[in-house]
Structure formats: C-alpha cells, structure tokens
Design an enzyme around this catalytic site. Structure first.
Site, short mmCIF file in Angstrom:
data_model
loop_
_atom_site.label_atom_id
_atom_site.label_comp_id
_atom_site.label_asym_id
_atom_site.label_seq_id
_atom_site.Cartn_x
_atom_site.Cartn_y
_atom_site.Cartn_z
NE ARG A 50 -86.88 21.43 6.93
CZ ARG A 50 -85.99 21.66 7.90
NH1 ARG A 50 -85.17 22.69 7.81
NH2 ARG A 50 -85.90 20.85 8.93
CG HIS A 68 -89.03 27.96 3.59
ND1 HIS A 68 -88.19 27.93 2.49
CD2 HIS A 68 -89.77 29.09 3.48
CE1 HIS A 68 -88.42 29.00 1.74
NE2 HIS A 68 -89.36 29.72 2.31
CG ASN A 84 -82.24 22.50 5.32
OD1 ASN A 84 -82.22 22.98 4.21
ND2 ASN A 84 -82.61 21.24 5.55
CD GLN A 85 -79.13 27.82 9.73
OE1 GLN A 85 -79.61 27.87 10.86
NE2 GLN A 85 -78.00 27.17 9.47
CB CYS A 141 -89.86 25.60 0.70
SG CYS A 141 -88.48 24.80 1.55
CG ASP A 169 -75.64 24.77 11.64
OD1 ASP A 169 -74.73 25.58 11.88
OD2 ASP A 169 -76.82 25.11 11.41
CG ASP A 223 -75.89 21.11 14.81
OD1 ASP A 223 -76.31 22.29 14.76
OD2 ASP A 223 -76.62 20.12 14.69
CE1 TYR A 228 -84.07 25.22 14.72
CE2 TYR A 228 -84.09 24.26 16.92
CZ TYR A 228 -84.47 24.24 15.60
OH TYR A 228 -85.28 23.23 15.15
CG ASP A 279 -74.81 21.00 6.36
OD1 ASP A 279 -75.80 21.75 6.34
OD2 ASP A 279 -74.45 20.35 7.36
ZN LIG Z 1 -86.94 26.40 1.86
#
Ligand SMILES: [Zn+2]
Length: 558
Positions: free
Chosen positions: A130, A121, A85-86, A127, A44, A50, A53, A42
């Site tokens: 994620r 997403h 995940n972003q 989706c 962040d 972390d 964004y 992973d």
């Molecule tokens: Zn996704």
C-alpha cells in the site's frame, strides 16, 4: 497476486494483481543509456477522475488529455503500468470482479496497459504494497522487466511520490484540489496536469541523448566542476559520458571537491584550483593565480571543454580563461548571454536533478553514457579502501549529522534523539563526521551509537557507507556517497535548495523534514530562521518508520 484470483485476503502482503491474461513481457531493460523504460501511473485522480470506492465502469471518466498523453508515451517505446491502492477491496465496498470491470473500461478509454498492480489492503493490514510503501513499484518494475530506478511514477498525492522514492524511482506529483499543500511542497517534481507531466518525462529522456554526434573526435576533454564533494559526485555520470567519447579526460576541481574527484570513474588527471567566482567564501581575485591557472589549462591541450555548474553559478568567467588558454570548443549551461565565450550554450529548466542536468550538457556537447552504463552515481572501486575491520558485520545504519553548510546539518539534539530511537529499535548505529565535527559526533553517539567522528576521509567514509543498510543524513556529500553505493537514504533534507535537484539520486529514499519551512529556496549556508525549524521538528519515530518503509530491519539485515 494475480487479477484473476478472487480472494485478496489470503496473504497479508499479497503484493499485486497483474495482467495475467497477457504474455509475459520478458526483459525490456534497454541497453541504451536512457533514463526510463517505464511510466507507472496512479489510477484515481491521476488517470481517471476520483470516484471514491468506485465499482461501476459507467462512472469511469478519464482526466483531460489522458489518452493522447499515454499514446505519446507508448509511441516513445515506454511501457505503462497502473499502480493503485484499492482499499475498497479490503473494506468490502466492491468486489474484485467489479474492479476488473472498471479496469476493462479504463483500457477501453485509455488504451492498453502493460501491467496492473493493485494493493487490495488498507492501512491496518500493514502490507508492503500500500503506497507509500514501495511494493507496487518493485512489482511493476519486475512485471515490466526493468528496475525501479528506470521507472517514473505519476500520481496525485504524497503517497504516490513517497512510494516511488522509497523504491528509487522518480516521482511526479500532479496536484489536484485534494492534494495537501505539504505534499506539494515535499515533492521534488510537480506538473500541472497529466499531459504536462508526460511532456516533461519525454523531454528529460530526450535531453540526455545527443541530437548529433561530435563533429570532430575528442582526444582530450577538459571537464570542470568546482565547489564541494557533493557537487563533484553528482556530476559523475556526465563525466563518464564525456569519458566515453574522449580518449583522455582532465578534471578541474576546487580544493573542497578534490577528495570526491579522486573517486570518480573516467577521470585521467586532476587539476585542483579554487575559482573565486564559485567558492562560497572566496578570497580576493589574485591576477597572478589566474594567469597561472590559464597557463595550466592551456598546457592540457584540450580540444573540448565542458564546464559543469549548478544553478546560480556562472560558467562564463572560466570560459573566458579557457578562451585565453586557447581552447576553441567550450560547452556550458548559461542563462546569461555568453557572447563568444561558448560554442554550445545549453539551457536547462529549473528542477531537473543535478546528475541529469549535467548529463544533458554532456549530451549537448555530443556525449552520452556508453551502452550498459546506467545514469547513476558511481565510484571507482580501486579508490575506496577496505572498511575498518573493527566495525563488525555490514548491516548497520550510518547517521551523519553534520554538513559543510550548517543550514543543511541535522540539529545535534535531534540527531541524538534519533540515535536513541534507532538503538531502541534494534539498529546498530555508526555516527560519522569530519575531524571538525568530533564534538558533535561524540555527543550524538553517546545516545547509543558508535562514534566514528574524524576517523575517516571521504574515501574511507565511502567504504563505511557502502556496507550500511541505510544512511540517515542531510543534504550533504555522504548522501551522494550512499546513492553511489545503492544504499537507501533517510534524507533529512533542509529545503534551502530544491529537493528535486539535490535529493539522493536513483536510490531508495524517504524524505523527512518540513519542506515548506521559511528557509525554502534561500540557498542559505547558515539557517536564516531561528531554531532551524525545517529539521528540528523531525521526530525520531519518523526515522524508525522510514527505515521500515525502506525494508531496513533492526536485526542488522536489510
Ligand atoms: Zn497492500
């Protein structure tokens, strides 16, 4: 989706951004029987601090020790991927270009990664990538030329571990101050920081490989695994490792493990005998029976014995009998001082999955799985009968509410509601159980499933499980039958023993139930807490959601 493509919103389930500017990795799947080909990280909170964004490369700060830890993995020949995940992309908080600048900075500071897999997403997109959905893990394994079961994912929150497990990969949780206590409780494997996670990954990888080959060839090996069906099944990989290094393998098991012993590849002969220092409800020690057992063990003519136990079981009483039977090479795990009872006294830290724990003992005794044999549970094909024809096509969901230990069984009222919810969601449900569980299976199946209670022995159950699209089951033997068939498991796991040791091994899994319930680590056979709270709070909708994460659809397909 590749990292150099601009629009992440074109497809609802655009799976990944990958490192498009690099040569394809080809297949790296090692022919050697190692645990892992790749480590997925992973981003962040795991690799770098972390910063929510973050689109600014100047704000990239690696966690302490990250570079050196990653270089240890690279030096060991493991491939590395980032799985992240972003959702800031979906929300427009930063652009794909800014993200790639951040990733370039990460590689400047931490070295090259073999692949970058990004979910752009947010939760509303529904989706497949994620986290905790497993899409990024599948995509990373594919990019790296391996399989999810040969990957281990390191992350800082429950979503990371959930994604790993749902793909059948191992997951290590490295908690930070933002990690929720229930996520820590539910994780089967935790480490204090990234360097510690890396050290344990490398230690486990090393532990299943012999440091030295056996000094003398082994003609006949006596392997021992007493206790129940599940215990015998999880020892299967280690027994195959011994079989690869011995001409003949004789297995000593107990009456409760006999049916499982019949299913194991690599076993040439079986001796069945109860061991009163292992059985949960033992009879008195009968000196005559012990003399008779010693004579039978002596008659095996074994030149090596490997005694497998689970933690809190002692190998030493049997080691004494084996010595009296004239066996002069004996290996076992023992924290207790063995004196001259063992030639190889092996030690294993708490928390290692039972199959790996046993494989590490086999390795200490000089044995490893042969090339091409994966460290997964397997059954003998010729020992599993054809599935009854009246069950219809494959693709049903098996719900197995019972367990030999009631503390690990799903409460019947919960199982009943689960069957109803699964039927409502379009799943065909088969409810299985032993002859003594017929009353429960009948009641549970009445909510919308087919009652198979008492209709099968263990081998017959293995046949039914093998054609399921998923199995919903507690911590009991059929969970390991599912693992052996590669069938995804929704694990209703009572935390009486550690999930990391006893959870379904190397098969896509979603864990449900309260991992922090008061029965945790009590090893209780019957629930010590009124109301069986660890499993009574499981919501039927959670099981339906778990099947969705495992990509098991209600139309009978998978
Ligand atoms: Zn996704």
């Amino acid at each position: 989706m590749r990292q150099d493509q601009e629009d992440p919103y074109q497809r609802r389930s655009a799976p990944v951004y990958a490192a498009a500017d690099r040569a394809g990795p080809g297949s790296v799947a090692s022919p050697r029987a190692v645990l892992y080909d790749a480590v997925l990280l992973d981003r962040d909170g795991t690799l770098i601090e972390d910063v929510p964004y973050n689109g600014d490369p100047e704000k990239v700060r690696p966690v302490p020790g990250a570079r050196a830890a990653l270089d240890r993995l690279r030096a060991a020949g493991l491939r590395l991927a980032v799985v992240t995940n972003q959702s800031g992309l979906a929300r427009g908080y930063f652009t794909g270009e800014q993200m790639r600048a951040v990733h370039a900075r990460v590689e400047e500071l931490l070295g090259r990664f073999d692949a970058w897999l990004v979910c752009p997403h947010d939760d509303a997109d529904g989706c497949d990538c994620r986290k905790p959905a497993p899409g990024l893990v599948y995509a990373a394994a594919r990019e790296l030329g391996t399989t999810p079961s040969r990957c281990v994912l390191v992350g800082d929150i429950g979503r990371d571990v959930g994604a790993a497990m749902a793909a059948g990969a191992a997951g290590v949780l490295v908690p930070t101050p933002v990690t929720r206590p229930e996520e820590v409780a539910a994780a089967g494997w935790t480490a204090t920081d990234l360097p510690a996670a890396v050290a344990e990954i490398l230690r486990r990888q090393q532990a299943v490989q012999p440091s030295t080959p056996p000094t003398e060839p082994v003609r006949t090996a006596l392997v021992v695994r007493s206790d129940s069906a599940g215990d015998v099944l999880v020892t299967g990989p280690a027994i195959r490792a011994v079989a690869a290094g011995a001409e003949r393998v004789v297995l000593l098991c107990g009456p409760r493990g006999r049916a499982a012993a019949n299913l194991l590849p690599g076993v040439d002969e079986i001796i069945e005998h109860p061991l009163p220092w292992i059985d949960p409800a033992p009879g008195p020690v009968d000196p005559e029976a012990m003399r008779s057992l010693t004579a039978r063990l002596g008659a095996v003519g074994a030149d090596q014995a490997v005694v497998f136990t689970s933690f809190h079981q002692s190998a030493l009483p049997l080691a004494l009998l084996l010595r009296m039977a004239g066996i002069d090479r004996i290996a076992a795990i023992s924290d207790d001082y063995p004196g001259s009872l063992l030639d190889i006294r092996h030690r294993v830290p708490v928390g290692v999955p039972e199959p790996e724990r046993a494989l590490s003992l086999a390795a200490a005794a000089g044995h490893q799985l042969p090339d091409g044999d994966e460290p997964v549970l397997r059954l003998r094909r010729d020992a599993v009968p054809p599935r009854p024809a009246d069950l219809g096509d494959p693709g049903y969901v098996v719900l197995h509410p019972g367990s030999a230990a009631s503390s690990r069984a799903c409460p019947p009222e919960v199982a009943t509601r689960i069957v109803g919810a699964l039927a409502d969601a379009g799943h065909r449900v088969l409810v299985t159980g032993g002859p003594d569980e017929r009353a429960v299976t009948a009641r549970v199946a009445a909510a919308g499933g087919t009652d198979l209670g008492g209709r099968t022995d263990l081998a017959g159950l293995a046949a039914i499980v093998a054609d399921a699209s998923a199995v919903v089951v507690g911590n009991t033997g059929p969970a390991h039958l599912a693992a052996a068939a590669g069938v995804p498991v929704v694990s209703l796991f009572a935390p009486t023993v550690p999930f990391g040791q006893w959870g379904p091994y190397r098969v896509p899994t979603v864990r449900l139930g309260d991992a922090a319930a008061p029965c945790r680590d009590t090893r209780a056979a019957s629930c010590p807490v009124p109301g069986h709270p660890c499993l009574s709070g499981v919501e039927p909708g959670d099981v339906v959601d778990a099947l969705r994460i495992l990509a098991v659809s209600g139309g009978g397909g998978r």
